[in-house]
Motif scaffolding. Sequence first.
Motif, short mmCIF file in Angstrom:
data_model
loop_
_atom_site.label_atom_id
_atom_site.label_comp_id
_atom_site.label_asym_id
_atom_site.label_seq_id
_atom_site.Cartn_x
_atom_site.Cartn_y
_atom_site.Cartn_z
N ARG A 148 44.62 41.75 13.42
CA ARG A 148 44.96 41.10 12.15
C ARG A 148 46.24 40.28 12.32
O ARG A 148 46.32 39.12 11.91
N GLU A 170 44.08 39.45 2.87
CA GLU A 170 43.02 38.56 3.37
C GLU A 170 41.96 39.33 4.14
O GLU A 170 40.76 39.12 3.93
N LEU A 171 42.40 40.22 5.02
CA LEU A 171 41.43 40.98 5.81
C LEU A 171 40.66 41.96 4.92
O LEU A 171 39.45 42.10 5.05
N ASP A 211 39.92 41.65 1.79
CA ASP A 211 38.93 40.88 1.03
C ASP A 211 37.73 40.52 1.90
O ASP A 211 36.58 40.61 1.46
N ALA A 212 37.99 40.11 3.14
CA ALA A 212 36.90 39.73 4.04
C ALA A 212 36.00 40.91 4.37
O ALA A 212 34.80 40.74 4.58
N VAL A 213 36.57 42.10 4.42
CA VAL A 213 35.81 43.30 4.78
C VAL A 213 35.18 43.94 3.54
O VAL A 213 34.19 44.66 3.66
N ALA A 220 31.94 45.00 9.71
CA ALA A 220 32.61 44.01 8.88
C ALA A 220 33.97 43.62 9.46
O ALA A 220 34.35 42.44 9.44
N GLU A 267 33.37 41.28 12.42
CA GLU A 267 33.04 39.93 11.96
C GLU A 267 34.27 39.21 11.43
O GLU A 267 34.51 38.04 11.76
N ALA A 268 35.06 39.89 10.62
CA ALA A 268 36.24 39.26 10.02
C ALA A 268 37.30 38.91 11.06
O ALA A 268 38.03 37.93 10.92
#
Length: 90
Positions: A19, A28-29, A31-33, A57, A60-61
């Motif tokens: 990260r 940010e991370l 939210d992406a996960v 997840a 991917e993020a």
Amino acid sequence: MTAVEPIYHTVGARILALRQARGMTQGELADAVGISRPALANIEAFRQRIMLHQLEAFGEALGVPWLLLVNDKPWQDHSTADIAEAFNSY
């Protein structure tokens, strides 16, 4: 507090290093996960276990195969910073 199994320490440390290497905030991370920022903070601090679907997840993020977040074998002679640097080119 009970001792943390080594796998959770490995995963949390790698997520944190990746990260930071990607210049992402916890928000940010998270939210992406699809998790909360406090949940991510707890994962990175080895206080919360991670579920298998979350590993995918996170991979991917962060732009890495999820298996590399848990498998020590290929990286056992490298520091977390070395691993993050290697992943930067992925």
